[in-house]
Structure formats: C-alpha cells, structure tokens
Design a protein around this motif. Structure first.
Motif, PDB file in Angstrom:
ATOM      1  N   GLY A 147       0.800  -1.223   0.000  1.00 43.36           N
ATOM      2  CA  GLY A 147       0.000   0.000   0.000  1.00 43.36           C
ATOM      3  C   GLY A 147       0.829   1.268   0.000  1.00 43.36           C
ATOM      4  O   GLY A 147       0.514   2.222   0.739  1.00 43.36           O
ATOM      5  N   LEU A 148       1.872   1.306  -0.816  1.00 45.29           N
ATOM      6  CA  LEU A 148       2.770   2.464  -0.839  1.00 45.29           C
ATOM      7  C   LEU A 148       2.574   3.275  -2.109  1.00 45.29           C
ATOM      8  O   LEU A 148       2.563   2.738  -3.219  1.00 45.29           O
ATOM      9  CB  LEU A 148       4.222   1.991  -0.743  1.00 45.29           C
ATOM     10  CG  LEU A 148       4.572   1.249   0.558  1.00 45.29           C
ATOM     11  CD1 LEU A 148       5.964   0.635   0.468  1.00 45.29           C
ATOM     12  CD2 LEU A 148       4.477   2.193   1.750  1.00 45.29           C
ATOM     13  N   ASP A 149       2.404   4.598  -1.915  1.00 48.37           N
ATOM     14  CA  ASP A 149       2.192   5.532  -3.015  1.00 48.37           C
ATOM     15  C   ASP A 149       3.483   6.313  -3.232  1.00 48.37           C
ATOM     16  O   ASP A 149       3.875   7.123  -2.391  1.00 48.37           O
ATOM     17  CB  ASP A 149       1.038   6.479  -2.659  1.00 48.37           C
ATOM     18  CG  ASP A 149       0.766   7.495  -3.751  1.00 48.37           C
ATOM     19  OD1 ASP A 149       1.434   7.438  -4.797  1.00 48.37           O
ATOM     20  OD2 ASP A 149      -0.103   8.369  -3.539  1.00 48.37           O
ATOM     21  N   MET A 150       4.146   6.118  -4.365  1.00 53.20           N
ATOM     22  CA  MET A 150       5.447   6.742  -4.599  1.00 53.20           C
ATOM     23  C   MET A 150       5.368   8.246  -4.802  1.00 53.20           C
ATOM     24  O   MET A 150       6.399   8.936  -4.829  1.00 53.20           O
ATOM     25  CB  MET A 150       6.112   6.097  -5.822  1.00 53.20           C
ATOM     26  CG  MET A 150       6.496   4.639  -5.594  1.00 53.20           C
ATOM     27  SD  MET A 150       7.845   4.468  -4.394  1.00 53.20           S
ATOM     28  CE  MET A 150       9.239   4.939  -5.395  1.00 53.20           C
ATOM     29  N   THR A 151       4.162   8.792  -4.936  1.00 52.59           N
ATOM     30  CA  THR A 151       4.029  10.247  -5.050  1.00 52.59           C
ATOM     31  C   THR A 151       3.992  10.908  -3.677  1.00 52.59           C
ATOM     32  O   THR A 151       4.069  12.139  -3.576  1.00 52.59           O
ATOM     33  CB  THR A 151       2.750  10.618  -5.825  1.00 52.59           C
ATOM     34  OG1 THR A 151       1.594  10.148  -5.092  1.00 52.59           O
ATOM     35  CG2 THR A 151       2.755  10.005  -7.216  1.00 52.59           C
ATOM     36  N   ASN A 152       3.890  10.086  -2.635  1.00 50.85           N
ATOM     37  CA  ASN A 152       3.870  10.593  -1.262  1.00 50.85           C
ATOM     38  C   ASN A 152       5.279  10.500  -0.674  1.00 50.85           C
ATOM     39  O   ASN A 152       5.909   9.443  -0.728  1.00 50.85           O
ATOM     40  CB  ASN A 152       2.878   9.773  -0.434  1.00 50.85           C
ATOM     41  CG  ASN A 152       2.819  10.217   1.001  1.00 50.85           C
ATOM     42  OD1 ASN A 152       3.696   9.860   1.791  1.00 50.85           O
ATOM     43  ND2 ASN A 152       1.788  10.981   1.351  1.00 50.85           N
ATOM     44  N   ASP A 153       5.789  11.593  -0.117  1.00 49.20           N
ATOM     45  CA  ASP A 153       7.166  11.616   0.394  1.00 49.20           C
ATOM     46  C   ASP A 153       7.413  10.570   1.475  1.00 49.20           C
ATOM     47  O   ASP A 153       8.467   9.925   1.505  1.00 49.20           O
ATOM     48  CB  ASP A 153       7.509  13.013   0.953  1.00 49.20           C
ATOM     49  CG  ASP A 153       7.656  14.045  -0.149  1.00 49.20           C
ATOM     50  OD1 ASP A 153       7.839  13.644  -1.309  1.00 49.20           O
ATOM     51  OD2 ASP A 153       7.586  15.251   0.159  1.00 49.20           O
ATOM     52  N   ASP A 155       5.691   7.740   1.968  1.00 49.75           N
ATOM     53  CA  ASP A 155       5.627   6.416   1.355  1.00 49.75           C
ATOM     54  C   ASP A 155       6.882   6.126   0.517  1.00 49.75           C
ATOM     55  O   ASP A 155       7.333   4.983   0.431  1.00 49.75           O
ATOM     56  CB  ASP A 155       4.385   6.306   0.460  1.00 49.75           C
ATOM     57  CG  ASP A 155       3.131   6.021   1.272  1.00 49.75           C
ATOM     58  OD1 ASP A 155       3.202   6.132   2.511  1.00 49.75           O
ATOM     59  OD2 ASP A 155       2.090   5.690   0.676  1.00 49.75           O
ATOM     60  N   PHE A 156       7.413   7.185  -0.108  1.00 56.19           N
ATOM     61  CA  PHE A 156       8.623   7.008  -0.913  1.00 56.19           C
ATOM     62  C   PHE A 156       9.774   6.485  -0.053  1.00 56.19           C
ATOM     63  O   PHE A 156      10.476   5.543  -0.440  1.00 56.19           O
ATOM     64  CB  PHE A 156       9.023   8.342  -1.555  1.00 56.19           C
ATOM     65  CG  PHE A 156      10.223   8.246  -2.450  1.00 56.19           C
ATOM     66  CD1 PHE A 156      10.077   8.045  -3.808  1.00 56.19           C
ATOM     67  CD2 PHE A 156      11.516   8.348  -1.935  1.00 56.19           C
ATOM     68  CE1 PHE A 156      11.178   7.945  -4.647  1.00 56.19           C
ATOM     69  CE2 PHE A 156      12.630   8.239  -2.755  1.00 56.19           C
ATOM     70  CZ  PHE A 156      12.453   8.045  -4.115  1.00 56.19           C
ATOM     71  N   LEU A 157       9.946   7.093   1.135  1.00 58.09           N
ATOM     72  CA  LEU A 157      11.009   6.647   2.038  1.00 58.09           C
ATOM     73  C   LEU A 157      10.758   5.219   2.517  1.00 58.09           C
ATOM     74  O   LEU A 157      11.677   4.384   2.539  1.00 58.09           O
ATOM     75  CB  LEU A 157      11.121   7.592   3.231  1.00 58.09           C
ATOM     76  CG  LEU A 157      12.118   7.180   4.320  1.00 58.09           C
ATOM     77  CD1 LEU A 157      13.520   7.031   3.736  1.00 58.09           C
ATOM     78  CD2 LEU A 157      12.110   8.188   5.470  1.00 58.09           C
ATOM     79  N   VAL A 158       9.521   4.935   2.881  1.00 54.86           N
ATOM     80  CA  VAL A 158       9.187   3.587   3.339  1.00 54.86           C
ATOM     81  C   VAL A 158       9.397   2.580   2.217  1.00 54.86           C
ATOM     82  O   VAL A 158       9.891   1.459   2.443  1.00 54.86           O
ATOM     83  CB  VAL A 158       7.732   3.531   3.859  1.00 54.86           C
ATOM     84  CG1 VAL A 158       7.329   2.092   4.191  1.00 54.86           C
ATOM     85  CG2 VAL A 158       7.562   4.413   5.085  1.00 54.86           C
ATOM     86  N   ALA A 159       9.047   2.959   0.974  1.00 57.64           N
ATOM     87  CA  ALA A 159       9.239   2.070  -0.175  1.00 57.64           C
ATOM     88  C   ALA A 159      10.725   1.769  -0.374  1.00 57.64           C
ATOM     89  O   ALA A 159      11.112   0.629  -0.658  1.00 57.64           O
ATOM     90  CB  ALA A 159       8.665   2.707  -1.429  1.00 57.64           C
ATOM     91  N   LEU A 160      11.545   2.798  -0.222  1.00 57.33           N
ATOM     92  CA  LEU A 160      12.994   2.601  -0.348  1.00 57.33           C
ATOM     93  C   LEU A 160      13.486   1.603   0.700  1.00 57.33           C
ATOM     94  O   LEU A 160      14.243   0.673   0.387  1.00 57.33           O
ATOM     95  CB  LEU A 160      13.704   3.942  -0.187  1.00 57.33           C
ATOM     96  CG  LEU A 160      15.235   3.916  -0.214  1.00 57.33           C
ATOM     97  CD1 LEU A 160      15.735   3.396  -1.555  1.00 57.33           C
ATOM     98  CD2 LEU A 160      15.800   5.306   0.066  1.00 57.33           C
ATOM     99  N   LEU A 161      13.043   1.781   1.935  1.00 61.54           N
ATOM    100  CA  LEU A 161      13.430   0.863   3.012  1.00 61.54           C
ATOM    101  C   LEU A 161      12.880  -0.536   2.757  1.00 61.54           C
ATOM    102  O   LEU A 161      13.547  -1.548   3.044  1.00 61.54           O
ATOM    103  CB  LEU A 161      12.925   1.391   4.354  1.00 61.54           C
ATOM    104  CG  LEU A 161      13.489   2.753   4.801  1.00 61.54           C
ATOM    105  CD1 LEU A 161      12.789   3.231   6.077  1.00 61.54           C
ATOM    106  CD2 LEU A 161      14.993   2.664   5.020  1.00 61.54           C
ATOM    107  N   ASP A 162      11.683  -0.591   2.212  1.00 66.69           N
ATOM    108  CA  ASP A 162      11.027  -1.866   1.897  1.00 66.69           C
ATOM    109  C   ASP A 162      11.863  -2.663   0.887  1.00 66.69           C
ATOM    110  O   ASP A 162      12.154  -3.856   1.078  1.00 66.69           O
ATOM    111  CB  ASP A 162       9.642  -1.571   1.325  1.00 66.69           C
ATOM    112  CG  ASP A 162       8.742  -2.799   1.308  1.00 66.69           C
ATOM    113  OD1 ASP A 162       9.167  -3.858   1.816  1.00 66.69           O
ATOM    114  OD2 ASP A 162       7.608  -2.698   0.790  1.00 66.69           O
ATOM    115  N   ILE A 163      12.257  -1.995  -0.187  1.00 66.54           N
ATOM    116  CA  ILE A 163      13.049  -2.649  -1.233  1.00 66.54           C
ATOM    117  C   ILE A 163      14.420  -3.067  -0.704  1.00 66.54           C
ATOM    118  O   ILE A 163      14.914  -4.165  -0.992  1.00 66.54           O
ATOM    119  CB  ILE A 163      13.196  -1.711  -2.447  1.00 66.54           C
ATOM    120  CG1 ILE A 163      11.828  -1.517  -3.112  1.00 66.54           C
ATOM    121  CG2 ILE A 163      14.198  -2.265  -3.451  1.00 66.54           C
ATOM    122  CD1 ILE A 163      11.793  -0.416  -4.150  1.00 66.54           C
TER     123      ILE A 163
END
Length: 245
Positions: A147-153, A155-163
């Motif tokens: 549930g991560l939206d890359m347009t949200n700052d 969520d972007f950081l969380v997505a980076l940590l997720d990957i």
C-alpha cells in the motif's frame, strides 16, 4: 514519483550489459584484449554500469587472491575470462572472500572444470535476462501489496526501506546457501595461524614463567650471599673484639 517515472528508473537500474561466453574468442587473449572486449560490451550499458569498469588492477588482485585459476605465461584462456566475469558479476553483492568460496568450492568441492563453469555462466545469463523484467514486476507488486504511493514523500522513504530490506534478505539467503554448500578455502589457513598464535602465547608464557623462576632463584641466591657476608663480617668483628681484649 509516478509509475511511469518509476518504470523508467527501474529500466536504467537493470540496464547492465554482459559479455556472453559466445562473444569470447576460442583463442587465448592478452589482458588488454580482454579489457577491450568488456569495455566494448559495457559501452551500451547505463551510466551507472559504465562507471564500473573492469581494470588490470582488479584482475591482478583476482589472480593474487586465488579467484582465478593459475595462468601460464601472459595469456588467459576462455575459461579464465569466464572466471573473471563471474567475479565481476558477484562483487557488488558478495565479499571477495565469499566469491572465492563460491568459485573454489565449485572447482574443488564439485569438481567443476572450466567448461562446466562456462556452461553455468551461459545458463546464468539467460536467467539474468529474465530477472531484469522480474525486477520491475517485483517492485511494483511490492508497492501494491504494501500500500505504498510513490508520489507521497513518506511512502517514498518507506518504499525505499522496503526494497532494501528485501534485497538484504535475498543476499542473506544467498550467503546461507553458499556457506551450506561450499568449503571455506581460507579456514585451514586461519586455523593454522590461530594454532601458531596459541603456540606463540604458550612459549611466551613459558619464557615469562622461566624468567620469573630464574629471577626468584637469583634473588634467593643474592639474599643468601648477603647473609653469608654479614655473618662473616659479624664473626670478623667478634674476632677483632676478642683480640683487643
């Protein structure tokens, strides 16, 4: 960052270029010829990969560390080049000691010849091609499931940590696999050094103990000598007193 931008980013991230075994001449090559082959292939890769050039120093270090089979003269066989390419492919994920364990383990533990490694490298490149597409699918699937939206700052950081966390887990799985299958080629050498250190410590402790005992004996002998000298002086003094009387 929208989906289109992310897709473009992923495409750049996986745009490396591999020198196939079929691109390598069957004749033995000098080091400069090998570097030229790799550089020509790497010229079509993205900027990130073009900056990771294979150099003479790197290859000399690979040879020195035992990652590449010993060569005769100044030319390298096709099998030597495959070993170089395998090191080059693995060095961004594994340490040099881990790569050494993989390659020497394949040769010594599994009896792989140069032709065997070449065949594995050929298969690896065909699978790797599929991984380029799989990477994009994995990233987009991960973002959707989490549930991560890359347009949200945020969520972007969380997505980076997720990957990064997934990457770290996959790397650890690979490390566990190689440790479970291949013998550590440096273990015997480390154990030998540890034995030598232990033996050195024992010798030093024995020498210190011997020195302490020697010093103790010397002190005791000195005390006895001093006591004898005092006794002799006392007797001489008593004798002189008697003579005066």
């Amino acid at each position: 960052m929208n989906e289109r931008e992310l897709a473009s980013l992923i495409a750049r991230a996986v745009s490396d270029a591999d020198l196939a075994d079929t691109d390598i001449p069957a004749i033995d090559l000098y080091l400069d010829q090998i570097l030229s082959l790799v550089a020509d292939k790497n010229a079509v890769a993205s900027a990130r990969y073009r900056e990771r050039a294979l150099t003479k120093t790197m290859i000399n270090n690979y040879s020195k560390d035992g990652l590449i089979s010993p060569i005769e003269g100044k030319k390298y066989t096709k099998e030597h080049i495959i070993e170089m390419l395998l090191v080059y492919a693995l060095k961004n994920t594994l340490s040099i000691s881990e790569i050494k364990r993989v390659l020497i383990g394949a040769r010594n533990d599994c009896g792989f010849t140069g032709k065997d490694l070449t065949a594995c490298y050929h298969r690896f490149l065909s699978i790797k091609e599929g991984n380029r597409a799989r990477t994009a699918d994995t990233v987009f699937s991960l973002l959707k499931e989490d549930g991560l939206d890359m347009t949200n700052d945020s969520d972007f950081l969380v997505a980076l940590l997720d990957i990064l966390s997934l990457s770290a887990y996959l790397k650890t799985v690979a490390q566990e696999m190689l440790e479970s299958r291949y013998t550590d080629p440096d273990k015997a050498e480390r154990e030998r050094r540890e034995r030598e250190k232990a033996e050195k410590r024992e010798r030093e402790e024995a020498e210190k103990a011997e020195k302490r005992e020697r010093e103790k004996a010397e002190k005791a002998e000195k005390r006895e000598k001093n006591e004898r000298e005092r006794e002799e002086k006392r007797r001489e003094k008593e004798g002189a007193t008697i003579d005066q009387g």
